[in-house]
Enzyme design. Sequence first.
Site, PDB file in Angstrom:
ATOM      1  CG  HIS A  36      51.557  48.203  -5.074  1.00  0.00           C
ATOM      2  ND1 HIS A  36      51.755  49.562  -4.987  1.00  0.00           N
ATOM      3  CD2 HIS A  36      50.451  47.931  -4.343  1.00  0.00           C
ATOM      4  CE1 HIS A  36      50.798  50.085  -4.242  1.00  0.00           C
ATOM      5  NE2 HIS A  36      49.992  49.119  -3.828  1.00  0.00           N
ATOM      6  CE  LYS A 103      43.504  58.804 -12.083  1.00  0.00           C
ATOM      7  NZ  LYS A 103      43.686  60.026 -12.866  1.00  0.00           N
TER       8      LYS A 103
END
Length: 191
Positions: A36, A103
């Site tokens: 990322h 999550k």
Amino acid sequence: MISLTPPFTEEKIRALKVGDEVAISGVLFTGRDALHKYLHDGGRLPDGVSFRDGILYHCGPVVIKDERGDWKCVAAGPTTSAREEPYQGQIIHDFGLRGVIGKGGMGERTLRACQECGCVYLHAVGGAAQVLSECITRVRNVYFLKEFGSPEAVWEFEVKNFPAVVTMDAHGRSLHQEVFAASEKALAGLL
């Protein structure tokens, strides 16, 4: 359970709503913190690799070589997505993602990017890494293994009936925000 299969078109993704349970079949790419930051800072994907209309899984899988020398995934649980919030919205825009699995949910920037681009956040069950790895039918490839190391590398998986729940949809709705607001209200009532 909604069967989510390629192509992962904007139309299919915009049809999903918070609370929908999906079984994903097709290709997933893994990506964590190193990827990322790298992409956010202007890095490029390897030649021939595209996230366009794809799904990115926040996962640091445990992958080993079998007796034939082929990769085999033995654990593939979701990692906490909030760490990617500074980057995720831009990556959804720049790389044309249709889904992000993880999550714990994500924040406002990611939710806005989902709404603008036709993307969803899908929640996978934490603590079920071995069970989820059974949905991986093949490890197609690995990228950035030398640069990022195994858990941070980009693994390309073929999956069949990978279970997840839509918790942020392309219509601006976030189950995470709704649960937080309801919890705050309940807490205020107790104080």
